[in-house]
Design a protein around this motif. Structure first.
Motif, PDB file in Angstrom:
ATOM      1  N   LYS A 110      57.526  43.527  41.722  1.00 41.22           N
ATOM      2  CA  LYS A 110      57.723  42.493  42.809  1.00 41.22           C
ATOM      3  C   LYS A 110      56.510  42.332  43.328  1.00 41.22           C
ATOM      4  CE  LYS A 110      62.590  43.979  43.091  1.00 41.22           C
ATOM      5  NZ  LYS A 110      63.687  44.111  44.029  1.00 41.22           N
ATOM      6  N   HIS A 111      56.503  41.423  44.167  1.00 38.23           N
ATOM      7  CA  HIS A 111      55.204  41.057  45.076  1.00 38.23           C
ATOM      8  C   HIS A 111      54.823  41.902  46.018  1.00 38.23           C
ATOM      9  CE1 HIS A 111      53.716  37.522  42.907  1.00 38.23           C
ATOM     10  NE2 HIS A 111      54.866  36.959  42.770  1.00 38.23           N
ATOM     11  N   THR A 112      55.935  42.690  46.459  1.00 33.54           N
ATOM     12  CA  THR A 112      55.669  43.595  47.460  1.00 33.54           C
ATOM     13  C   THR A 112      54.842  44.886  47.035  1.00 33.54           C
ATOM     14  OG1 THR A 112      57.719  44.876  46.718  1.00 33.54           O
ATOM     15  CG2 THR A 112      58.138  43.483  48.635  1.00 33.54           C
ATOM     16  N   GLU A 113      54.341  44.787  45.707  1.00 32.54           N
ATOM     17  CA  GLU A 113      53.420  45.838  45.047  1.00 32.54           C
ATOM     18  C   GLU A 113      52.107  45.141  44.886  1.00 32.54           C
ATOM     19  OE1 GLU A 113      55.430  48.460  42.116  1.00 32.54           O
ATOM     20  OE2 GLU A 113      57.046  46.693  42.301  1.00 32.54           O
ATOM     21  N   ASP A 114      51.699  43.850  45.345  1.00 32.06           N
ATOM     22  CA  ASP A 114      50.608  43.090  45.028  1.00 32.06           C
ATOM     23  C   ASP A 114      49.304  44.032  45.440  1.00 32.06           C
ATOM     24  OD1 ASP A 114      51.827  41.065  43.806  1.00 32.06           O
ATOM     25  OD2 ASP A 114      51.661  39.709  45.599  1.00 32.06           O
ATOM     26  N   VAL A 115      48.482  44.046  44.739  1.00 30.86           N
ATOM     27  CA  VAL A 115      47.348  45.161  45.162  1.00 30.86           C
ATOM     28  C   VAL A 115      46.091  44.136  45.696  1.00 30.86           C
ATOM     29  CG1 VAL A 115      45.801  44.723  42.900  1.00 30.86           C
ATOM     30  CG2 VAL A 115      45.903  46.759  44.125  1.00 30.86           C
ATOM     31  N   GLY A 116      45.359  44.816  46.587  1.00 28.20           N
ATOM     32  CA  GLY A 116      44.374  44.249  47.238  1.00 28.20           C
ATOM     33  C   GLY A 116      42.911  45.056  47.296  1.00 28.20           C
ATOM     34  N   VAL A 117      41.845  44.577  47.498  1.00 29.69           N
ATOM     35  CA  VAL A 117      40.815  45.251  47.339  1.00 29.69           C
ATOM     36  C   VAL A 117      39.683  44.740  48.477  1.00 29.69           C
ATOM     37  CG1 VAL A 117      40.619  45.540  44.788  1.00 29.69           C
ATOM     38  CG2 VAL A 117      39.302  43.576  45.842  1.00 29.69           C
ATOM     39  N   VAL A 118      38.713  45.860  48.878  1.00 29.66           N
ATOM     40  CA  VAL A 118      37.627  45.699  49.917  1.00 29.66           C
ATOM     41  C   VAL A 118      36.301  45.681  49.100  1.00 29.66           C
ATOM     42  CG1 VAL A 118      36.664  46.079  51.953  1.00 29.66           C
ATOM     43  CG2 VAL A 118      38.822  46.386  51.401  1.00 29.66           C
ATOM     44  N   CYS A 119      35.477  44.580  48.806  1.00 33.48           N
ATOM     45  CA  CYS A 119      34.097  44.757  48.342  1.00 33.48           C
ATOM     46  C   CYS A 119      33.064  44.916  49.292  1.00 33.48           C
ATOM     47  CB  CYS A 119      33.854  43.430  47.221  1.00 33.48           C
ATOM     48  SG  CYS A 119      35.348  43.252  46.170  1.00 33.48           S
ATOM     49  N   SER A 120      32.003  45.397  48.747  1.00 34.17           N
ATOM     50  CA  SER A 120      30.855  45.538  49.426  1.00 34.17           C
ATOM     51  C   SER A 120      30.212  44.129  49.912  1.00 34.17           C
ATOM     52  CB  SER A 120      29.737  46.224  48.709  1.00 34.17           C
ATOM     53  OG  SER A 120      29.284  45.416  47.654  1.00 34.17           O
ATOM     54  N   ASP A 121      29.732  44.101  51.266  1.00 30.77           N
ATOM     55  CA  ASP A 121      28.866  42.805  51.578  1.00 30.77           C
ATOM     56  C   ASP A 121      27.760  42.475  50.537  1.00 30.77           C
ATOM     57  OD1 ASP A 121      30.489  42.732  53.989  1.00 30.77           O
ATOM     58  OD2 ASP A 121      29.035  43.893  55.045  1.00 30.77           O
ATOM     59  N   LYS A 122      27.177  43.363  49.893  1.00 28.05           N
ATOM     60  CA  LYS A 122      26.092  43.198  49.037  1.00 28.05           C
ATOM     61  C   LYS A 122      26.534  42.452  47.923  1.00 28.05           C
ATOM     62  CE  LYS A 122      22.987  46.633  51.055  1.00 28.05           C
ATOM     63  NZ  LYS A 122      22.185  47.779  50.514  1.00 28.05           N
ATOM     64  N   ARG A 123      25.837  41.515  47.430  1.00 28.02           N
ATOM     65  CA  ARG A 123      25.918  40.548  46.210  1.00 28.02           C
ATOM     66  C   ARG A 123      25.038  41.243  44.937  1.00 28.02           C
ATOM     67  NH1 ARG A 123      30.386  37.930  45.759  1.00 28.02           N
ATOM     68  NH2 ARG A 123      29.239  36.156  44.259  1.00 28.02           N
ATOM     69  N   ILE A 124      25.595  41.082  43.682  1.00 27.17           N
ATOM     70  CA  ILE A 124      24.582  41.479  42.406  1.00 27.17           C
ATOM     71  C   ILE A 124      23.569  40.799  42.468  1.00 27.17           C
ATOM     72  CG2 ILE A 124      24.761  41.919  40.038  1.00 27.17           C
ATOM     73  CD1 ILE A 124      27.745  42.166  40.087  1.00 27.17           C
ATOM     74  N   PRO A 125      22.285  41.189  42.421  1.00 26.19           N
ATOM     75  CA  PRO A 125      21.125  40.472  42.057  1.00 26.19           C
ATOM     76  C   PRO A 125      21.109  39.803  40.695  1.00 26.19           C
ATOM     77  CG  PRO A 125      20.573  42.647  42.972  1.00 26.19           C
ATOM     78  CD  PRO A 125      21.977  42.701  42.473  1.00 26.19           C
ATOM     79  N   GLY A 126      20.836  38.271  40.701  1.00 27.31           N
ATOM     80  CA  GLY A 126      20.827  37.726  39.716  1.00 27.31           C
ATOM     81  C   GLY A 126      22.032  37.191  39.225  1.00 27.31           C
ATOM     82  N   PHE A 127      23.065  37.431  39.908  1.00 28.34           N
ATOM     83  CA  PHE A 127      24.606  37.047  39.617  1.00 28.34           C
ATOM     84  C   PHE A 127      24.590  35.421  39.271  1.00 28.34           C
ATOM     85  CE2 PHE A 127      28.662  35.476  40.762  1.00 28.34           C
ATOM     86  CZ  PHE A 127      29.670  35.945  39.687  1.00 28.34           C
ATOM     87  N   LYS A 128      25.424  35.451  38.055  1.00 28.81           N
ATOM     88  CA  LYS A 128      25.556  33.758  37.961  1.00 28.81           C
ATOM     89  C   LYS A 128      26.965  33.455  37.554  1.00 28.81           C
ATOM     90  CE  LYS A 128      24.251  30.289  34.584  1.00 28.81           C
ATOM     91  NZ  LYS A 128      23.864  29.258  35.566  1.00 28.81           N
ATOM     92  N   PHE A 129      27.415  32.284  38.224  1.00 27.72           N
ATOM     93  CA  PHE A 129      28.815  32.025  38.163  1.00 27.72           C
ATOM     94  C   PHE A 129      29.184  31.597  36.798  1.00 27.72           C
ATOM     95  CE2 PHE A 129      31.714  28.578  38.639  1.00 27.72           C
ATOM     96  CZ  PHE A 129      32.944  29.172  38.648  1.00 27.72           C
ATOM     97  N   ILE A 130      30.021  31.977  35.997  1.00 28.21           N
ATOM     98  CA  ILE A 130      30.529  31.473  34.854  1.00 28.21           C
ATOM     99  C   ILE A 130      31.953  30.865  34.874  1.00 28.21           C
ATOM    100  CG2 ILE A 130      30.852  32.253  32.439  1.00 28.21           C
ATOM    101  CD1 ILE A 130      28.669  34.125  32.858  1.00 28.21           C
ATOM    102  N   ASN A 131      32.357  29.876  34.562  1.00 27.02           N
ATOM    103  CA  ASN A 131      33.479  29.153  34.881  1.00 27.02           C
ATOM    104  C   ASN A 131      33.832  29.115  33.146  1.00 27.02           C
ATOM    105  OD1 ASN A 131      35.907  27.610  35.127  1.00 27.02           O
ATOM    106  ND2 ASN A 131      34.596  25.810  35.105  1.00 27.02           N
TER     107      ASN A 131
END
Length: 746
Positions: A121-142
């Motif tokens: 059920k949606h009462t079990e939806d998971v969440g995350v906390v990511c670091s502030d830093k981004r991956i160098p050279g990261f490219k958005f892929i759609n």
């Protein structure tokens, strides 16, 4: 396997990703949603088959969180939370029993029940906390070419680049091209679908509360593949949606458009003026909201003014959206983080607001909807913010040298000397805690834990030994050491620099002492005490000077009261003096660790001191603590001294020197004042609440204490509100006055 990137570049990005993934891998996109308190955290949502859904927390781990964060372009995962911490999602639960190694390229490659197969059920939806830093050279892929407008923006970085090279040295940079870094390359954005809401979000990210229109000349840049679609209340561009794909022409220009240019309006504290440059110290722009307890400008516990009294906000429903309203109201940009649980110290007095809901476009937090009842809220739930502030470059003109770690060392300043820039030291004459606080704030190292007038044990570079700044005196509100009062080109430093230069050590946390005003008001009384019973007090100078002429058979009239001093900060309050230097007091039969801990004074209504009950020294201990907190400090048996966070030290009214000698005072109205840690010997996160004032009336036979309040807890005025002001605000008049005739705060 090896990938032919030249071949991939000839394909669209979706086909490029297909070259990296097994052919049967579900094509998904991710985003972080829900009740977020910073942009890089939230409920994990998956876009698949034209629909957003969630991920169940069964079998989820930090390895799975790592895959999610890296797929979104963040360097790593910090933590994860089960049980719908960020609110319950909607739609399908796409993944259940997810098990990852942490090395997968996409969450779709992790082991699970299969996409869309779940008993959660949606009462079990998971969440995350990511670091502030981004991956160098990261490219958005759609991978969702037909649903691009459902996706959030994911790029490596964003910047405002000044249009003219001559403007790039201006601080702060307030206008220029908006550029995104994607795939390791900076690209400009086509302005075909650009709106003022987009500009508002970009300016907010860089510490500016508002934006204005600006137009750019047509150029031939390298454009990003997409337009941007913000609603205007986002705290970060990563929460904005992707706009339509931009079809670039052969000459690299976008169809019918030019590069996006923004012009941001800085808050008053960051606006240079023609005559004086930047203001010498930070001042809030509004009167109804303030921040307290933060280490740097733009962060702190949120306090609001209601009916003449400052109070806090309960963290129920406290969100990044509401925090952004506070930040913009105070002349900063959008909120970097909304903090809860008294993270930046606990306030005193009432809790004025609870369950706040904002649209994000309010001019003040007081315009947002909120629950006027704060039942069940305590100061353990005080809300706080960290705001985006403009990059002023202050950190580049100051450094700590020679320390054992980056948080300590000799203070060195970069100055102009003979036409070039050179590093030098600061004269330590008069150097103290307040000056050290400004240094730590400028370097974004938190609070000062110590100020040093000798630094021979921290040898810096010999070339930086000469003194380049002397006579430094700070008020404590400055953003940089150069904004403090100091000698000009004519330096005066008898001790010289080098081993005698100023130094500091910094800490992320600090204590915060606050006196309980209600206890003072409730325990005040008057006593006529025989002089022969005051011998110890006389030896400790706790009586007025005329007591030396008082015969032993006579008496002194004493204004007695109890003081209850709370530590509402984030670290224990410890005396500055080392244990070996504590002084034994026969009268009290214990060691005193601070020679001057409080000042007790009686003042006339115009502020003139008429009687002094100076409490020369204290033995600091935990008298009582909040539930669940253990006492750590005790005076008996030469024990360790201090006040633990969440505890308080009570000096009862019947202890020697816990009084003011009013024998020589005439009947009348007075102001009673207590100042804690008056010489700033021990660093605290907030000195503005270290003094308490009461109104005091003495008729020669009885004495009354009333209207006791800490620091700036009360803002009182004789002005009445205009009717239209009362009709539009729950918070009194806009200038901070009350709605009734009351005494003036002297």
């Amino acid at each position: 396997r090896r990938v032919n990137w030249r071949y991939c570049n000839s394909l669209n990005v979706g086909e490029a990703l297909a070259a990296l993934l097994p052919p049967d891998t579900p094509r998904i996109q991710l985003r972080l949603a829900g009740d977020k308190r910073k942009h890089n955290e939230g409920r994990v949502e998956v876009f698949y088959d034209g629909e957003w859904g969630t991920v169940c927390d069964d079998d989820f781990s930090i390895h799975s969180a790592q895959v999610v964060c890296r797929e979104l372009g963040y360097l790593e995962a910090v933590s994860w939370f089960p049980s719908s911490k960020y609110g319950k999602g909607e739609g399908r639960i796409w993944f259940d029993n997810v098990q990852c190694t942490g090395k997968e390229k996409t969450l779709a490659l992790c082991t699970s029940n299969g996409i869309g197969v779940s008993d959660c059920k949606h009462t079990e939806d998971v969440g995350v906390v990511c670091s502030d830093k981004r991956i160098p050279g990261f490219k958005f892929i759609n991978t969702m070419a037909n649903n691009v407008q459902s996706l959030n923006i994911q790029v490596e970085d964003v910047r405002i680049r000044a249009i003219l090279s001559s403007y790039r040295k201006r601080i702060p940079v307030t206008e220029g091209y908006v550029e995104v870094k994607d795939g390791g390359k900076w690209k400009q954005i086509c302005d075909v679908e650009w709106t003022k809401h987009n500009s508002r979000v970009i300016c907010g990210m860089f510490g500016f509360p508002t934006e204005r229109k600006m137009f750019a000349r047509r150029r031939k840049p390298s454009y990003w593949d997409y337009s941007v679609n913000c609603t205007g209340n986002e705290a970060h561009v990563s929460s904005c949606k992707l706009g339509h794909a931009v079809a670039a022409k052969a000459n690299s220009t976008c169809g019918g458009g030019t590069p996006v240019v923004v012009s941001c309006v800085p808050g008053r504290a960051f606006s240079p003026t023609p005559m004086t440059g930047f203001r010498k110290a930070f001042r809030q722009e509004q009167t109804l909201v303030r921040l307290r307890g933060g280490a740097i400008v733009g962060e702190g516990r949120v306090e609001v003014l209601k009916n003449g009294e400052w109070g806090t906000i309960c963290d129920d429903n406290w969100s990044l959206l509401s925090a952004t309203v506070v930040c913009r109201e105070l002349g900063f940009g959008s909120a970097k983080e909304a903090l809860s649980g008294g993270r930046l110290g606990q306030g005193m007095g009432p809790v004025h607001m609870n369950e706040i809901e904002c649209s994000g476009f309010e001019k003040s937090i007081t315009e947002c909807f909120f629950n006027k009842e704060s039942l069940g809220c305590s100061h353990e739930e005080d809300a706080a913010v960290r705001c985006n502030v403009p990059a002023m470059g202050f950190q580049e003109r100051l450094r700590l040298s020679g320390g054992r770690n980056p948080n300590e060392g000799r203070v060195e300043v970069l100055v102009e000397r003979n036409g070039s820039q050179a590093w030098g030291t600061v004269c330590s004459d008069g150097w103290g805690t307040i000056e050290a606080m400004v240094v730590c704030r400028q370097l974004d190292l938190g609070f000062a834990s110590n100020a040093f007038q000798e630094t021979w044990y921290w040898p810096g570079e010999v070339s930086a030994d000469p003194v380049v700044m002397s006579g430094v005196r700070c008020s404590g509100t400055e953003m940089s050491l150069s904004q403090c009062l100091h000698h000009g080109p004519h330096l005066t430093c008898p001790k010289g620099g080098g081993r005698n230069a100023a130094g500091v050590s910094c800490s992320e946390t600090a204590p915060d002492l606050v006196l309980n005003p209600q206890i003072v008001e409730q325990t005040t009384y008057m006593e006529d005490r025989p002089m022969f019973m005051l011998q110890c007090a006389y030896e400790e100078n706790c009586l007025s000077t005329t007591s030396s002429e008082t015969p032993a058979s006579s008496h002194r009239r004493l204004l007695r009261f109890s003081s209850q001093i709370h530590n509402n900060g984030q670290s224990d309050f410890r005396p500055k003096a080392e244990r070996h230097s504590w002084v034994w007091h026969d009268c009290h039969s214990h060691y005193h660790s601070m020679e001057v801990f409080t000042h007790y004074d009686l003042l006339s209504l115009n502020g003139t001191k008429v009687a002094e009950g100076h409490k020369a020294s204290f033995c600091l201990e935990d008298t009582e603590c909040e539930e669940g907190i253990e006492k750590r400090y005790e005076c008996a048996n030469f024990g360790e001294q201090g006040i633990t966070v969440g505890c308080w030290d009570t000096y009862r009214h019947d202890i020697d020197c816990q009084w003011i000698d009013i024998t020589d005072i005439k009947p009348g109205d007075y102001i009673f004042q207590v100042v804690i840690n008056p010489n700033y010997e021990v660093p605290e996160s907030d000195y503005s609440n270290n003094f308490m004032k009461c109104r005091c009336r003495y008729d020669g036979h009885r004495i009354w204490m009333y209207s006791c309040h800490n620091g700036e807890a009360m803002v009182l005025s004789r002005r009445y509100c205009e009717p239209q002001e009362l009709a539009t605000s729950h918070f009194g008049c806009t200038d901070g006055s009350t709605t009734s005739d009351s005494m003036t705060n002297s």
